[in-house]
Enzyme design. Structure first.
Site, short mmCIF file in Angstrom:
data_model
loop_
_atom_site.label_atom_id
_atom_site.label_comp_id
_atom_site.label_asym_id
_atom_site.label_seq_id
_atom_site.Cartn_x
_atom_site.Cartn_y
_atom_site.Cartn_z
CB CYS A 304 -0.98 -0.04 1.17
SG CYS A 304 -2.35 1.13 1.01
CG HIS A 388 -4.13 -3.80 2.29
ND1 HIS A 388 -3.41 -3.39 3.39
CD2 HIS A 388 -4.52 -2.67 1.66
CE1 HIS A 388 -3.36 -2.07 3.43
NE2 HIS A 388 -4.03 -1.61 2.38
CD GLU A 390 -2.84 -6.52 4.96
OE1 GLU A 390 -3.51 -5.49 5.11
OE2 GLU A 390 -2.09 -6.70 3.97
#
Length: 448
Positions: A304, A388, A390
């Site tokens: 990001c 992202h 995650e």
């Protein structure tokens, strides 16, 4: 029959939608709950745009910031505690928000990381929803969304036409917004809008001192990763330590270039705002990438804002998107394999792919708007993604990128000169705090 259904659906879509109709629906929804709806009027105003009236169900305060929207259907606790939303008013497109309540922010996992939130506090300054559920049900819930917002000092308005808000932002582009509670809208106050883009928001969310999170006790000789904290999410840290790495997290401007040789890899986190505010971080990364030949094979991974900072360090440029990408279902194409992944995203800026230097090539591309979603070095173990991997919330399709990164870290460690241990002193590392330092939200720069 199907023609009649299609005709009725068309009539419903073309029927005018008013703020009053949304207020009525809000009252009807909450009337069946065990708690009473707030009678305090509230107003959501877009700068140079429409004004929406509704009801307050959060803190009694006036806030101003960038108005952004998220199309995620679930995951509002994770989104609201994501530091990337710092200084923003978050508009949820999902019609009903709060129906599964809010879990405890004090529960931690075996690594000492916050279990259900992405940071200790709510990071957005306000939220806008069509309907706010006063009745909630979930085995982890400890309070309602409204109670949480009040306790955290976050303004919240319900009973407004969020579809009209999103349509305006999508067509007109990013806009500043303001939530006013208990007051009538006054056009003369339009100059009071605060632009968080002029503030270095990363300074507000980055840890003020280094802290350390250890890998599981049964991991022998764990990898040691240095994390540059620009507003790192808890699940990013969890994604690293759960794969057998110990991590030391540093403030965003920490001179990591002076101690990078002590670590097996460098990671640059997500974060809020304009990446050009982080000039010292960019200079530190540039020093590691281009001025230290002994670190030429050091693995570096950015996510990001970390992706944008790496690009700036490489000499590329970033641009502000018209309205940003904030959703849990955005398709991104891996340009090295041709595979398409569904990704979780939250950003208002992007890397200008036409300014990437020759040693970097695009890694991923957004299939919705064709914006850049990652870059990869042609020779060195350096790569980054705008999305992202995650998630939290969102799909885990690209979590394999953490495995790719740690695979590179393992190779780097194995290739280092035998018999030379340059890693940080274990005793000194163990003396570091185990959680973020100095990121309590004690004052907002954008509250009037």
């Amino acid at each position: 029959m199907f023609k009649n259904i299609a005709r009725l659906a068309s009539m419903a879509r073309s029927a005018p939608r008013t703020t009053a109709s949304f207020q009525t629906r809000f009252m009807a929804t909450t009337a069946s709950g065990t708690a009473s709806a707030s009678a305090t009027p509230a107003t959501f105003t877009l700068q140079n745009g429409p004004v929406f009236t509704g009801r307050s169900f959060g803190a009694n305060r006036v806030v101003s910031g960038e108005a952004v929207f998220s199309t995620g259907m679930v995951g509002y606790p994770e989104s609201m505690t994501d530091p990337s939303y710092r200084g923003q008013i978050l508009v949820f497109t999902q019609p009903l928000i709060g129906n599964y309540g809010v879990p405890s922010g004090k529960e931690t996992d075996p690594f000492g990381l916050i279990k259900y939130f992405e940071s200790p506090h709510i990071q957005c300054i306000g939220i806008v929803v069509a309907d706010a559920a006063l009745k909630y049900s979930h085995w982890t819930a400890v309070e309602s969304l409204g109670e949480w917002c009040k306790r955290e000092g976050v303004a919240a308005i319900s009973g407004v036409d969020t579809r009209a808000i999103v349509t305006y932002l999508r067509e007109q582009g990013s806009s500043l917004g303001r939530i006013t509670v208990g007051e009538e809208y006054d056009a003369e106050e339009d100059a009071a809008f605060v632009d968080p883009g002029e503030i270095n928001l990363v300074r507000r969310v980055s840890t003020k001192q280094p802290f350390h999170v250890s890998a599981a006790a049964d991991v022998e000789n764990p990898l040691h990763i240095a994390v540059i904290d620009c507003g790192v999410k808890e699940n990013i840290l969890r994604s690293l330590v759960s794969r057998g790495a110990s991590i030391t997290v540093f403030p965003y401007e920490y001179p990591i270039n002076d101690i990078a040789h002590h670590f097996d890899g460098i990671f640059i986190s997500n974060g809020p705002g304009d990446p050009t505010h982080c000039q010292q971080t960019v200079l530190n990364l540039r020093d590691i990438m281009y001025e230290k030949p002994e670190l030429s094979e050091l693995p570096i991974f950015g996510i990001c804002l970390g992706h944008q900072l790496l690009a700036l360090a490489a000499g590329a440029k970033t641009v502000k998107l018209k309205y940003g990408n904030r959703a849990h279902n955005i398709p991104a194409l891996d340009l090295t394999t041709g595979q398409c992944h569904i990704t979780s995203q939250n950003h208002g800026y992007a890397v200008d792919v036409n300014t990437l230097p020759a040693e970097f090539k695009p890694y991923f591309i957004n299939l919705n708007d064709q914006s850049n979603e990652g870059m990869i070095h042609t020779e060195k173990p350096i790569f980054s993604t705008q999305f992202h991997p995650e998630a939290k919330g969102g799909p885990l399709d690209t979590s394999i990128l953490f495995d790719k990164y740690l695979g590179q870290v393992h190779q780097y460690r194995a290739a280092r000169k035998s018999g030379v241990d340059t890693r940080p002193n274990k005793l000194l590392v163990d003396l570091l705090p185990k959680q973020r330092i100095g990121v309590e939200i004690d004052a907002w720069d954008y509250v009037q």
